[in-house]
Design an enzyme around this catalytic site. Structure first.
Site, PDB file in Angstrom:
ATOM      1  N   SER A 123       0.827  -1.382   0.439  1.00 21.62           N
ATOM      2  CA  SER A 123       0.063   0.189  -0.278  1.00 21.62           C
ATOM      3  C   SER A 123       0.589   0.965  -0.261  1.00 21.62           C
ATOM      4  CB  SER A 123      -0.709  -0.079   1.415  1.00 21.62           C
ATOM      5  OG  SER A 123      -1.795   1.614   1.418  1.00 21.62           O
ATOM      6  N   TYR A 147      -2.375  -1.691  10.629  1.00 19.31           N
ATOM      7  CA  TYR A 147      -1.997  -2.586   9.483  1.00 19.31           C
ATOM      8  C   TYR A 147      -0.737  -2.033   8.516  1.00 19.31           C
ATOM      9  CZ  TYR A 147      -3.194  -1.452   4.667  1.00 19.31           C
ATOM     10  OH  TYR A 147      -3.984  -1.413   3.592  1.00 19.31           O
ATOM     11  N   LYS A 151       1.740  -3.758   6.316  1.00 15.22           N
ATOM     12  CA  LYS A 151       2.744  -4.084   4.802  1.00 15.22           C
ATOM     13  C   LYS A 151       3.663  -3.753   4.812  1.00 15.22           C
ATOM     14  CE  LYS A 151      -1.799  -4.602   3.364  1.00 15.22           C
ATOM     15  NZ  LYS A 151      -2.036  -5.495   2.938  1.00 15.22           N
TER      16      LYS A 151
HETATM   17  C1  UD1 Z   1      -7.076   4.430   3.321  1.00 17.54           C
HETATM   18  C2  UD1 Z   1      -6.061   4.807   4.762  1.00 17.54           C
HETATM   19  C3  UD1 Z   1      -5.218   3.847   3.483  1.00 17.54           C
HETATM   20  C4  UD1 Z   1      -5.730   2.602   3.261  1.00 17.54           C
HETATM   21  C5  UD1 Z   1      -6.279   2.922   2.115  1.00 17.54           C
HETATM   22  C6  UD1 Z   1      -7.093   1.783   1.973  1.00 17.54           C
HETATM   23  C7  UD1 Z   1      -6.336   5.904   6.909  1.00 17.54           C
HETATM   24  C8  UD1 Z   1      -5.790   7.080   7.840  1.00 17.54           C
HETATM   25  N1  UD1 Z   1      -5.503   5.683   5.452  1.00 17.54           N
HETATM   26  O1  UD1 Z   1      -6.532   5.257   2.666  1.00 17.54           O
HETATM   27  O2  UD1 Z   1      -4.087   3.241   4.801  1.00 17.54           O
HETATM   28  O3  UD1 Z   1      -4.639   1.590   2.098  1.00 17.54           O
HETATM   29  O4  UD1 Z   1      -7.796   3.556   2.663  1.00 17.54           O
HETATM   30  O5  UD1 Z   1      -8.393   2.226   0.593  1.00 17.54           O
HETATM   31  O6  UD1 Z   1      -7.262   5.353   6.636  1.00 17.54           O
HETATM   32  N2  UD1 Z   1     -12.406  11.297   3.669  1.00 17.54           N
HETATM   33  C9  UD1 Z   1     -13.369  12.119   3.968  1.00 17.54           C
HETATM   34  N3  UD1 Z   1     -14.749  11.645   4.286  1.00 17.54           N
HETATM   35  C10 UD1 Z   1     -15.554  10.395   4.309  1.00 17.54           C
HETATM   36  C11 UD1 Z   1     -14.154   9.556   3.769  1.00 17.54           C
HETATM   37  C12 UD1 Z   1     -12.900   9.544   3.332  1.00 17.54           C
HETATM   38  O7  UD1 Z   1     -13.537  13.971   3.714  1.00 17.54           O
HETATM   39  O8  UD1 Z   1     -16.302   9.510   5.130  1.00 17.54           O
HETATM   40  C13 UD1 Z   1     -11.506  11.547   2.660  1.00 17.54           C
HETATM   41  C14 UD1 Z   1     -10.091  11.336   3.734  1.00 17.54           C
HETATM   42  O9  UD1 Z   1      -9.633  12.632   5.126  1.00 17.54           O
HETATM   43  C15 UD1 Z   1      -9.440  11.618   3.033  1.00 17.54           C
HETATM   44  C16 UD1 Z   1      -9.914  11.381   1.374  1.00 17.54           C
HETATM   45  O10 UD1 Z   1     -11.139  11.144   1.489  1.00 17.54           O
HETATM   46  O11 UD1 Z   1      -8.910  12.799   2.495  1.00 17.54           O
HETATM   47  C17 UD1 Z   1      -9.981   9.346   1.098  1.00 17.54           C
HETATM   48  O12 UD1 Z   1      -9.763   9.022   2.597  1.00 17.54           O
HETATM   49  P1  UD1 Z   1     -10.221   7.038   2.225  1.00 17.54           P
HETATM   50  O13 UD1 Z   1     -10.985   6.564   1.641  1.00 17.54           O
HETATM   51  O14 UD1 Z   1     -10.496   6.815   3.574  1.00 17.54           O
HETATM   52  O15 UD1 Z   1      -8.788   7.065   0.998  1.00 17.54           O
HETATM   53  P2  UD1 Z   1      -7.285   6.896   2.452  1.00 17.54           P
HETATM   54  O16 UD1 Z   1      -7.367   7.945   3.527  1.00 17.54           O
HETATM   55  O17 UD1 Z   1      -6.051   8.248   1.152  1.00 17.54           O
END
Ligand code: UD1
Length: 336
Positions: A123, A147, A151
């Site tokens: 990842s 997690y 990795k």
């Molecule tokens: C997350 C994990 C990462 C993992 C990946 C798997 C964390 C910190 N990171 O990545 O380790 O490998 O998922 O797919 O959890 N967001 C919102 N509202 C929401 C959900 C997300 O604003 O309800 C934002 C988050 O703050 C982020 C972006 O959307 O900025 C993407 O979030 P997400 O889809 O969870 O991915 P990552 O955080 O990049």
């Protein structure tokens, strides 16, 4: 090649099994449905015809060795692991037992069966540098959660194993996989409240959630929300086929490849693109930052292009359209 897809009923595994079959390989799926459903196998078969499936707990070393002895795969693509960051902080031991347990079982069984090729799901969460794009050469690597540590440590374990054996191992660092099969047959189906942005957007659009909470709009980015490198799961599935075929040439001991588009998209931009794709309003509110989120992350995907001839071809609009097709055709996911 006969390819054991360990965790092949999961989100990325199921799409990869289909693309393996489309490319002329024979996927053999092993899963225990810990975070998936038997319906996934039915969906895969509706796309590519009958597939060999084994219900196995891959933390069980004996069962895994028996599986390899009976199906004698030429290669393994190893997806079988837990993947929720927040949950890993609450249940670290489960993450260590499962993610290392499946890895050790698979490596042990490969040794006994003489299987030489392993493609491993890592990842982009391992990147700890301040400024994207991240390249495979970056030395600033971090583990911000149990997690993430599984990795990072698995990459190290596999690097040590590769140095001591004649295995051919690919370490695949995924950025943010989203979307689903263009037919709407398969997609992401998280249990409970989605942690990740795309499934959350889809569930708001389909009426399962009231509104999106944007986790922070005070980041040092153009619109204040985080930037991520979203990647279509079909492009990622093709990436596994490309990595597998490259490893089969037999001249690589261990190699790391990034899989992303090389572009960052903000939370608000993705919400807007999704609204366009589904033709419905996606209400949202701005909430506080989520612990552990970084402001920006995107790949330098040039190594994969040079060495594997792989390049992401699907756009953000394709990703939203396919996520929406999946969600609207299956409002309750695989539970229908
Ligand atoms: C997350 C994990 C990462 C993992 C990946 C798997 C964390 C910190 N990171 O990545 O380790 O490998 O998922 O797919 O959890 N967001 C919102 N509202 C929401 C959900 C997300 O604003 O309800 C934002 C988050 O703050 C982020 C972006 O959307 O900025 C993407 O979030 P997400 O889809 O969870 O991915 P990552 O955080 O990049």
């Amino acid at each position: 090649m006969r390819v054991l897809v360990a965790g092949g009923a999961g989100y990325i595994g199921s799409h990869t099994a289909v693309q393996l079959a489309e490319a002329g390989h024979t996927p053999i799926i092993a899963d225990n449905f810990a975070n998936s459903s038997p319906e996934v196998i039915t969906r895969i078969e509706s796309l590519v015809g009958k597939v060999e499936f084994h219900e196995v707990d891959l933390t069980d070393r004996r069962a895994t060795a028996e599986l390899f002895a009976s199906c004698r795969p030429d290669a393994v693509i190893h997806f079988a692991a837990l993947k929720a960051v927040g949950e890993s902080v609450e249940r670290p031991l489960d993450y260590y037992e499962t993610n290392f347990g499946t890895l050790f079982s698979v490596l042990g069984a490969m040794k006994e069966a003489g299987t030489k090729i392993l493609v491993f799901s890592s990842s982009a969460t391992v990147y700890g540098g301040d400024h994207p794009p991240f390249t495979e050469e970056d030395e600033e690597l971090v583990a911000l959660s149990p997690y993430g540590y599984t990795k990072l440590a698995s990459e190290r374990i596999l690097t040590d194993v590769a140095a001591a054996t004649d295995l051919h191992i690919g370490l695949l660092r995924y950025f943010n996989p989203v979307g689903g099969h263009p037919s709407g047959t398969m997609g992401e189906d998280p249990r409970g409240i989605p942690n990740n942005l795309m499934p959350y957007l889809s569930q708001v659009a389909v009426g399962r959630r009231e509104k999106l909470t944007v986790f922070g709009d005070d980041y040092p980015t153009p619109d204040g929300t985080c930037l991520r490198d979203y990647l279509h799961v079909m492009d990622l599935a093709d990436a596994h086929v490309a990595a597998l075929e490259r490893l089969a040439k037999g001249d690589i001991s261990v190699r790391t490849w990034n899989f992303g588009t090389g572009k960052g998209t903000s939370v608000l931009e993705l919400r807007e693109a999704f609204e366009k794709a589904c033709g419905r309003p996606i209400p949202y509110e701005i909430g506080p930052r989520r612990a552990g989120d970084r402001a920006d992350s995107w790949a330098d995907p040039s190594r994969a292009e040079e060495e594997l001839g792989w390049k992401a071809s699907r756009t953000i609009d394709d990703m939203c359209a396919d996520s929406w097709r999946w969600q609207s055709m299956n409002p309750r996911g695989y539970g229908q």
